[in-house]
Design a protein around this motif. Structure first.
Motif, short mmCIF file in Angstrom:
data_model
loop_
_atom_site.label_atom_id
_atom_site.label_comp_id
_atom_site.label_asym_id
_atom_site.label_seq_id
_atom_site.Cartn_x
_atom_site.Cartn_y
_atom_site.Cartn_z
N ALA A 181 20.07 42.27 -52.32
CA ALA A 181 19.97 41.10 -51.45
C ALA A 181 18.87 41.33 -50.44
O ALA A 181 18.68 42.44 -49.94
CB ALA A 181 21.30 40.84 -50.74
N VAL A 182 18.11 40.28 -50.16
CA VAL A 182 17.16 40.31 -49.05
C VAL A 182 17.95 40.01 -47.79
O VAL A 182 18.68 39.02 -47.72
CB VAL A 182 16.03 39.28 -49.26
N SER A 183 17.82 40.86 -46.80
CA SER A 183 18.68 40.81 -45.62
C SER A 183 18.01 40.10 -44.46
O SER A 183 16.78 40.10 -44.35
CB SER A 183 19.05 42.24 -45.18
N PRO A 184 18.80 39.51 -43.58
CA PRO A 184 18.23 39.02 -42.32
C PRO A 184 17.78 40.19 -41.47
O PRO A 184 18.13 41.34 -41.74
CB PRO A 184 19.40 38.27 -41.67
N ALA A 185 17.00 39.91 -40.45
CA ALA A 185 16.51 40.99 -39.58
C ALA A 185 17.68 41.68 -38.91
O ALA A 185 18.52 41.03 -38.28
CB ALA A 185 15.55 40.42 -38.54
N PRO A 186 17.79 43.00 -39.02
CA PRO A 186 18.89 43.71 -38.37
C PRO A 186 18.65 43.85 -36.87
O PRO A 186 17.60 43.46 -36.35
CB PRO A 186 18.84 45.08 -39.06
N LYS A 187 19.62 44.42 -36.21
CA LYS A 187 19.49 44.65 -34.77
C LYS A 187 18.45 45.74 -34.53
O LYS A 187 18.52 46.82 -35.11
CB LYS A 187 20.84 45.06 -34.20
N ILE A 188 17.46 45.42 -33.70
CA ILE A 188 16.37 46.36 -33.41
C ILE A 188 16.68 47.10 -32.11
O ILE A 188 16.99 46.48 -31.09
CB ILE A 188 15.02 45.63 -33.28
N LEU A 189 16.62 48.42 -32.15
CA LEU A 189 16.85 49.21 -30.96
C LEU A 189 15.68 49.04 -30.00
O LEU A 189 14.51 49.14 -30.40
CB LEU A 189 17.00 50.69 -31.34
N ASP A 190 15.97 48.76 -28.75
CA ASP A 190 14.93 48.56 -27.74
C ASP A 190 14.44 49.92 -27.26
O ASP A 190 14.94 50.48 -26.28
CB ASP A 190 15.48 47.72 -26.58
N VAL A 191 13.46 50.45 -27.95
CA VAL A 191 12.89 51.76 -27.62
C VAL A 191 11.42 51.75 -28.02
O VAL A 191 11.03 51.11 -28.99
CB VAL A 191 13.66 52.89 -28.35
N ASN A 192 10.61 52.43 -27.24
CA ASN A 192 9.19 52.57 -27.56
C ASN A 192 8.81 54.04 -27.58
O ASN A 192 9.32 54.84 -26.79
CB ASN A 192 8.32 51.84 -26.53
N ILE A 193 7.91 54.38 -28.49
CA ILE A 193 7.35 55.73 -28.57
C ILE A 193 5.85 55.63 -28.39
O ILE A 193 5.19 54.77 -29.00
CB ILE A 193 7.67 56.39 -29.92
N SER A 194 5.29 56.50 -27.57
CA SER A 194 3.84 56.59 -27.43
C SER A 194 3.45 58.05 -27.38
O SER A 194 4.26 58.93 -27.05
CB SER A 194 3.37 55.86 -26.16
N LEU A 195 2.22 58.33 -27.74
CA LEU A 195 1.70 59.70 -27.69
C LEU A 195 1.29 60.04 -26.27
O LEU A 195 0.74 59.20 -25.55
CB LEU A 195 0.50 59.84 -28.62
N VAL A 196 1.56 61.26 -25.86
CA VAL A 196 1.11 61.71 -24.54
C VAL A 196 -0.40 61.68 -24.49
O VAL A 196 -1.01 61.30 -23.49
CB VAL A 196 1.67 63.11 -24.23
N SER A 197 -1.05 62.08 -25.58
CA SER A 197 -2.50 61.99 -25.70
C SER A 197 -2.84 61.63 -27.14
O SER A 197 -2.22 62.15 -28.07
CB SER A 197 -3.18 63.31 -25.34
N ASN A 198 -3.81 60.73 -27.32
CA ASN A 198 -4.22 60.37 -28.67
C ASN A 198 -5.26 61.34 -29.22
O ASN A 198 -5.62 61.26 -30.40
CB ASN A 198 -4.78 58.95 -28.71
N MET A 199 -5.74 62.28 -28.40
CA MET A 199 -6.68 63.31 -28.84
C MET A 199 -5.98 64.66 -28.77
O MET A 199 -5.49 65.06 -27.71
CB MET A 199 -7.95 63.28 -28.00
#
Length: 545
Positions: free
Chosen positions: A240-258
């Protein structure tokens, strides 16, 4: 940007709920893909790029590393739904077939803006119905993806895109209708792609040429697939193709991209709106691990990686999957790490060479910061210029040179998107009836306002270049004065005769530079770095500032 992300989640969820009554959305908590499946992706050049399919496979294997499932890419550039051959669709004998078609039916067909939509949509729908019925007759499980739209606001495009958004939107509705009428599955790629584009800043374009998604856009297509095919779910149960599930409100970012080239860890910052107990799981190839986290709102977290799991050669890249789950809500991230050569400069000037097949110098190039502007020039050794006889494409079929520049600064440098400060230009030199550098911008904001191209015939070949300076518009001046680093790639195309081209590249990469800006080499134009190689990294979904 957090507001943008929240707006996307809300709108995307609304899209899924609004069509739950369709037979194409049956709900369910199991993974759509089952053990033993062979999944075939059929489409045009957007599929042929092999990005959204590979990322979908990567996420599936993150959650199901032992499943005996294979994937095949049956994309082909320029394809239209009209004239589709069933043998092209089922090449490799997949039992699950996905279809994303429509772009070329819109931009390369006889329809143009001002003509009625109805006959074209009726033709498209009839062709889609025939294909779906042919596939069902062969026992295939069919999943239709609504096609992505054109970006009619693209500053530069060689494609005829005027008015095509309305046509493609109607094609998307036809896809949903066919899925319901034929009792097959449908994923709302189109609406979620547009919702994501609308959430981004003005110059963060998902399709810089108005048609083809860059890596960020391709990953968004994959996000629709890993969401609605519920790749995190168990393999048991009905499809079955599902509806959008519950998305956890969290973000990840790199401390440095280099990141130093000898690093064996990646440092992240994890942000949540409130304290959250969560489980983080990661995978990189065969390596994987998990950890329980008590997130406080803004936390530092370091991923220690197995020895030599990051790329060991310049031009190579890896992608790892991270998912964070808490109380039934989940967020999935893709982290790309690119290893690249560093080209050292000094005091705002950097230079280098590209060799031919015999190791002899073919091209010398120079970058120079001047006031607030930037000058690039390249000298190519070529006894006789072979002019292109194909004026349709910017690169033609004769001698040419293509230049990529990532002029973003800070954490954005090397990111997934072809944003406004990522430029691609083609030089297609001609010597008759007079010399011209043949300057053709392909992507980048306000290029026609800030670019002054130049060139000349030389004793042993030709020289071409461009000066970027001045005002992009009445308010914003082009300014490189605070840049220490430039992403850079260069290819020199020499022709023995029209149509017989040889490509010589600054570096060999395992990903396409016109999709992934992260593969570009790094110019250290002010001599800040000592190492000759470095990693840059990016996260999807990313926070764009």
């Amino acid at each position: 940007m957090e507001n943008h992300n929240m707006r996307f989640r809300a709108v995307a969820l609304g899209v899924a709920i609004s069509i739950l009554s369709s037979a194409s959305f049956a709900g369910g908590s199991g993974c759509f893909i089952k053990d033993g499946d062979k999944v075939g992706f059929f489409g045009d050049s957007i599929t042929e790029a092999k990005v959204y399919g590979q990322i979908t496979e990567l996420v599936f294997r993150h959650f199901h590393p032992d499943a005996k499932v294979s994937f095949v890419n049956n994309g082909g550039g320029g394809r239209q739904l009209a004239g589709t051959k069933i043998d092209d669709v089922i090449k490799g004998d997949p039992n699950v077939v996905t279809i994303m078609m429509g772009m070329n039916d819109a931009i390369n067909a006889s329809w143009v803006r001002g003509m009625p939509l109805e006959p074209k949509i009726a033709e498209y729908k009839a062709n889609l119905v025939k294909l779906v019925r042919d596939l069902k007759g062969k026992g295939k499980e069919v999943v239709i993806f609504t096609p992505t739209l054109t970006g009619e606001d693209a500053e530069m495009s060689c494609f005829r895109i005027e008015g095509t958004r309305l046509l493609l939107e109607a094609m998307g509705k036809a896809c949903e209708e066919v899925a319901k009428e034929e009792s097959v599955h449908c994923v709302p790629v189109q609406s979620e792609f547009e919702n994501y584009q609308d959430s981004l800043p003005r110059f963060a374009q998902l399709r810089p040429d108005g048609v083809h998604p860059c890596a960020r856009g391709q990953y968004q297509i994959a996000r629709s697939l890993w969401t609605h095919l519920n790749l995190a779910g168990p393999l048991e149960g009905a499809r079955a193709v599902s509806p959008a599930p519950k998305i956890l409100d969290v973000n990840i970012s790199l401390v440095s991209n280099m990141i130093p080239a000898d690093a064996d860890s990646l440092a992240f910052s994890i942000t949540t709106p409130k304290p959250t107990a969560a489980k983080l799981t990661w995978s990189l190839g065969q390596a994987r691990g998990s950890e329980s986290l008590n997130l406080t709102g803004k936390d530092a977290w370091t991923l220690k990686l197995p020895k030599d799991s990051l790329p060991q050669a310049d031009g190579k890249a890896v992608s790892l999957v991270m998912d964070i789950e808490s109380q039934g809500a989940r967020q999935i991230f893709i982290v790309d790490v690119f290893r690249k050569m560093v080209l050292h400069g000094k005091d705002g000037t950097a230079s280098g060479t590209i060799a031919d097949a015999n190791g002899a110098q073919l091209c010398s190039y120079l970058f120079k910061k001047e006031d607030k502007g930037l000058i690039f020039e390249a000298s190519v050794k070529k006894k006789e210029i072979v002019q292109s006889t194909n004026a349709q494409w910017p690169w033609g079929n004769g001698d040419a040179l293509t230049l990529y520049m990532d002029l973003r600064k800070g954490a954005s440098l090397g990111g997934l998107g072809f944003d406004g400060d990522v430029y691609q230009v083609w030089f297609k030199p001609q010597n008759k009836p007079y010399f011209s550098p043949g300057f053709h911008p392909w992507s980048g904001k306000h290029m026609m306002n800030i670019a002054n191209s130049f060139g000349e015939k030389t004793a042993d070949g030709y020289k071409v270049g461009v000066q970027l300076s001045g005002y992009a518009n009445l308010h914003d001046r082009f300014d490189m004065s605070d840049r220490d680093f430039i992403g850079f790639d260069l290819s020199v195309i020499t022709a023995e005769a029209a149509g017989k081209q040889n490509w010589f590249n600054l570096q060999k990469t395992d990903r396409q530079n016109f999709i992934y800006p992260g593969v570009m080499a790094l110019i250290d134009i002010n001599g800040k770095l000592k190492a000759d190689s470095i990693f840059t990294a990016s996260v999807f979904p990313d926070i764009i500032k």
